[in-house]
Design an enzyme around this catalytic site. Structure first.
Site, PDB file in Angstrom:
ATOM      1  N   HIS A  19       0.840  -1.196   0.000  1.00 41.42           N
ATOM      2  CA  HIS A  19       0.000   0.000   0.000  1.00 41.42           C
ATOM      3  C   HIS A  19       0.876   1.247   0.000  1.00 41.42           C
ATOM      4  CE1 HIS A  19       0.735   0.710   4.266  1.00 41.42           C
ATOM      5  NE2 HIS A  19       0.298  -0.509   4.579  1.00 41.42           N
ATOM      6  N   HIS A  22       3.983   1.559   2.309  1.00 38.39           N
ATOM      7  CA  HIS A  22       5.205   0.892   1.845  1.00 38.39           C
ATOM      8  C   HIS A  22       5.852   1.700   0.720  1.00 38.39           C
ATOM      9  CE1 HIS A  22       2.529  -2.594   3.125  1.00 38.39           C
ATOM     10  NE2 HIS A  22       3.441  -2.499   4.066  1.00 38.39           N
ATOM     11  N   CYS A 127       1.291  -9.771  19.271  1.00 39.72           N
ATOM     12  CA  CYS A 127       0.484  -9.237  18.157  1.00 39.72           C
ATOM     13  C   CYS A 127       1.030  -9.848  16.870  1.00 39.72           C
ATOM     14  CB  CYS A 127       0.565  -7.711  18.099  1.00 39.72           C
ATOM     15  SG  CYS A 127      -0.232  -7.062  16.599  1.00 39.72           S
ATOM     16  N   CYS A 130       2.015  -7.297  14.131  1.00 38.26           N
ATOM     17  CA  CYS A 130       3.347  -6.686  14.348  1.00 38.26           C
ATOM     18  C   CYS A 130       4.433  -7.749  14.342  1.00 38.26           C
ATOM     19  CB  CYS A 130       3.471  -6.022  15.716  1.00 38.26           C
ATOM     20  SG  CYS A 130       2.486  -4.583  16.022  1.00 38.26           S
ATOM     21  N   CYS A 144      -3.503  -3.777  20.445  1.00 43.05           N
ATOM     22  CA  CYS A 144      -2.263  -3.266  19.861  1.00 43.05           C
ATOM     23  C   CYS A 144      -2.475  -1.809  19.431  1.00 43.05           C
ATOM     24  CB  CYS A 144      -1.884  -4.116  18.647  1.00 43.05           C
ATOM     25  SG  CYS A 144      -0.635  -3.338  17.622  1.00 43.05           S
ATOM     26  N   HIS A 147      -2.381  -1.632  15.439  1.00 40.11           N
ATOM     27  CA  HIS A 147      -3.320  -2.387  14.619  1.00 40.11           C
ATOM     28  C   HIS A 147      -4.734  -2.421  15.168  1.00 40.11           C
ATOM     29  CE1 HIS A 147       0.666  -3.914  13.311  1.00 40.11           C
ATOM     30  NE2 HIS A 147       0.086  -3.752  12.136  1.00 40.11           N
ATOM     31  N   LYS A 291      -3.239   5.323  11.726  1.00 38.07           N
ATOM     32  CA  LYS A 291      -2.220   4.726  10.880  1.00 38.07           C
ATOM     33  C   LYS A 291      -2.880   3.918   9.765  1.00 38.07           C
ATOM     34  CE  LYS A 291       1.567   1.542  10.529  1.00 38.07           C
ATOM     35  NZ  LYS A 291       1.900   0.158  10.783  1.00 38.07           N
ATOM     36  N   LYS A 294      -2.853  -2.502   6.551  1.00 34.19           N
ATOM     37  CA  LYS A 294      -3.677  -3.540   5.942  1.00 34.19           C
ATOM     38  C   LYS A 294      -4.626  -4.116   6.976  1.00 34.19           C
ATOM     39  CE  LYS A 294       0.434  -4.884   3.777  1.00 34.19           C
ATOM     40  NZ  LYS A 294       1.368  -5.897   3.324  1.00 34.19           N
TER      41      LYS A 294
HETATM   42  N1  MSP Z   1       8.671  -7.209   7.780  1.00 31.79           N
HETATM   43  C1  MSP Z   1       8.888  -6.124   8.678  1.00 31.79           C
HETATM   44  C2  MSP Z   1      10.161  -5.391   8.355  1.00 31.79           C
HETATM   45  C3  MSP Z   1      11.418  -6.197   8.442  1.00 31.79           C
HETATM   46  S1  MSP Z   1      12.809  -5.271   8.029  1.00 31.79           S
HETATM   47  C4  MSP Z   1      14.094  -6.213   8.486  1.00 31.79           C
HETATM   48  C5  MSP Z   1       7.725  -5.148   8.577  1.00 31.79           C
HETATM   49  N2  MSP Z   1       7.027  -5.164   7.451  1.00 31.79           N
HETATM   50  S2  MSP Z   1       5.785  -4.196   7.137  1.00 31.79           S
HETATM   51  O1  MSP Z   1       5.202  -4.699   5.906  1.00 31.79           O
HETATM   52  O2  MSP Z   1       4.908  -4.080   8.227  1.00 31.79           O
HETATM   53  O3  MSP Z   1       6.410  -2.819   6.798  1.00 31.79           O
HETATM   54  C6  MSP Z   1       6.590  -1.835   7.770  1.00 31.79           C
HETATM   55  C7  MSP Z   1       7.153  -0.638   7.064  1.00 31.79           C
HETATM   56  O4  MSP Z   1       6.320  -0.263   5.965  1.00 31.79           O
HETATM   57  C8  MSP Z   1       7.253   0.623   7.895  1.00 31.79           C
HETATM   58  O5  MSP Z   1       8.373   0.668   8.724  1.00 31.79           O
HETATM   59  C9  MSP Z   1       7.291   1.655   6.791  1.00 31.79           C
HETATM   60  O6  MSP Z   1       8.529   1.615   6.160  1.00 31.79           O
HETATM   61  C10 MSP Z   1       6.232   1.124   5.847  1.00 31.79           C
HETATM   62  N3  MSP Z   1       4.883   1.515   6.255  1.00 31.79           N
HETATM   63  C11 MSP Z   1       3.845   0.677   6.487  1.00 31.79           C
HETATM   64  N4  MSP Z   1       2.752   1.395   6.807  1.00 31.79           N
HETATM   65  C12 MSP Z   1       3.047   2.699   6.810  1.00 31.79           C
HETATM   66  C13 MSP Z   1       2.329   3.887   7.045  1.00 31.79           C
HETATM   67  N5  MSP Z   1       1.041   3.890   7.337  1.00 31.79           N
HETATM   68  N6  MSP Z   1       3.008   5.046   6.978  1.00 31.79           N
HETATM   69  C14 MSP Z   1       4.338   5.096   6.665  1.00 31.79           C
HETATM   70  N7  MSP Z   1       5.030   3.992   6.432  1.00 31.79           N
HETATM   71  C15 MSP Z   1       4.425   2.782   6.495  1.00 31.79           C
HETATM   72  O7  MSP Z   1       7.538  -4.369   9.498  1.00 31.79           O
END
Ligand code: MSP
Length: 475
Positions: A19, A22, A127, A130, A144, A147, A291, A294
């Protein structure tokens, strides 16, 4: 030899399609990557996906397929989204890569050999979204905070990494600037937490089957976070990249700063490996203050945005809206407003009318003085400091100035007036005015290139050939 620059994004969970959250981190990494490439550095830009753990296993089960097959089906969705956004990563990491799995096991064995691993019983709430245990004081109404879901009770015997032994070493490393945690406010938070004492962390899971087997005890798998963090290191062997470690910068949002700023560096210290140079945690995209995630189901699809506004406008809007280290609300309407005001009416219109006038009045462009050098230096510094919003504000300011310059100098009043013909002074002045704007645009082109690579290409070509073509057509 070129200077190397190794930049990473988190490897995203592959439980669903990407999304805009990311996309935000990935676009920022791409901007930095393109910027350092333009300075002739040898950039290695790594992104990828995190494939193991309960979260992925649950999503796969729901879809009725095996986890690996599930991940295989989603990998192209990430790659496609990054392609649509014109993300020029060097390699795409998958944690199911057998070389990576082997390296993870080797490093765990090494930690064990060095005496930093112990087996202990743990009870707590977990969680799955997370993929971490939450402390009682982190919960909001028993849920959480990120989430909004109720965590699960877990009680199991796990292997622990003795993180508690590393508080002092980490504090010293942070103070000595061996690795930087940014923004400053986050660094202070981290230092505060270290002072309160670090608890050992579980690095294995008893009941999670979808993961890398724990070396020496195959009744457990390696905790997905430990597996995931090691990607930054194992990428060297997986992609045959000698001498890229340490990473110059790990980018992520604040949700996972703890893993990157504490657990990962502690593991590296335990293994006698160099620390990353910088860890930068940006803020969250929020929708109506919450926030975007997903799990909450309030996500924006980057592909849809690109279809509507084009990759460059999306890249621009995401980074333009608010400071990179802070939270901010994002919406399609906000992107549409930026598109309309700054890109279509601002930059697009400026290029279009400048070139049209040059053609109409048959002006021969000469190189004109602008104050671009100091401006470019200022913008470069802002990019290096990850102040993307300010860099873009500067650029928007330059565009506004050029548009104002045209309004003030009214080139159309200098044009030949019917049968009266054209005075020599007017002709010279007109050429001067249009040359000034043209030069200004030539200077802006490389400044916008890391943010809007396609637009920069088009601008460069149009300013050379003087064949105008709308950069940001009205939607
Ligand atoms: N798989 C772990 C990361 C492992 S790294 C060794 C993870 N994945 S995640 O899919 O949840 O991605 C988290 C990251 O996605 C956040 O740290 C950020 O980079 C990005 N984001 C996810 N949602 C976001 C927002 N709503 N806003 C900004 N960034 C976001 O954690």
């Amino acid at each position: 030899m070129k200077k190397k620059f190794y930049i990473t994004t988190p490897i995203y969970y592959i439980n669903d399609v990407p999304h805009v959250g990311h996309a935000y981190t990935t676009v920022a990494a791409d901007v930095l990557s393109r910027y350092y490439k333009s300075k002739d550095e040898d950039v290695f830009f790594l992104t990828g996906v995190d494939e193991h753990g309960a979260k992925i296993a649950e999503a796969a089960k729901k879809a009725g397929v095996e986890p690996k097959a599930f991940a295989d089906s989603l990998v192209p969705r990430f790659q496609e989204a990054w392609k649509n956004l014109n993300i020029n990563y060097s390699e795409f990491f998958r944690t199911t890569n057998p070389k990576h799995e082997e390296i993870v096991q080797d490093l765990i064995l090494e930690l064990k050999d060095k005496g930093f691993v112990e087996k202990k019983k743990y009870t707590g709430v977990y969680c799955v979204a997370c993929e971490k245990f939450l402390l009682p004081d982190e919960l909001v109404d028993g849920c959480c905070p990120d989430h909004g879901t109720k965590p699960e009770e877990h009680s199991e015997e796990n292997y622990f990494f003795l993180l508690s032994k590393f508080g002092d070493k980490l504090s010293k490393a942070i103070e000595a600037g061996d690795y930087e945690i940014l923004p400053e406010s986050r660094k202070n938070e981290v230092i505060g937490k270290i002072k309160n004492g670090l608890e050992d962390v579980s690095i294995s899971r008893e009941k999670v089957e979808w993961g890398i087997l724990f070396p020496g005890d195959e009744s457990q798998t390696i905790y997905v976070w430990i597996d995931a963090l090691i990607n930054y290191w194992s990428a060297q062997k997986v992609f045959n990249q000698d001498n890229i470690w340490p990473a110059d910068i790990h980018l992520m949002a604040k949700d996972i700063l703890w893993f990157h700023a504490i657990i990962w560096p502690a593991m590296l210290l335990a293994l006698d490996l160099p620390l990353p140079k910088k860890v930068f945690a940006h803020g969250f995209f929020t929708i109506g203050g919450q926030k975007m995630s997903k799990t909450r189901g309030n996500v924006l699809d980057p592909n849809t945005l690109v279809e509507k506004f084009g990759a460059d406008a999306v890249r621009y809007s995401l980074l333009r809206e608010f400071p990179f280290g802070e939270d901010g609300d994002i919406s399609e309407e906000k992107i549409a407003n930026r598109y309309q005001s700054e890109l279509s009416n601002g930059l697009g219109n400026l290029v279009q009318r400048t070139i049209s006038m040059i053609n109409k009045y048959e002006i021969r462009i000469s190189k004109s003085e602008t104050n671009s050098k100091s401006e470019t230096r200022k913008i470069s510094k802002l990019i290096e400091d990850l102040k993307f919003d300010q860099a873009l504000q500067e650029i928007a300011g330059e565009i506004t100035k050029l548009n104002q310059y045209i309004e003030e100098n009214k080139p159309w009043e200098l044009a030949p007036k019917g049968s009266l013909g054209w005075t020599k002074t007017d002709q010279t002045k007109l050429a001067e005015v249009l040359s000034h704007v043209h030069s200004g645009l030539v200077d802006i082109t490389p400044q916008i290139a890391p943010f809007m690579p396609e637009t920069a290409e088009k601008m460069k070509k149009q300013l050379e050939t003087l064949e105008p073509d709308p950069l940001f057509p009205r939607i």
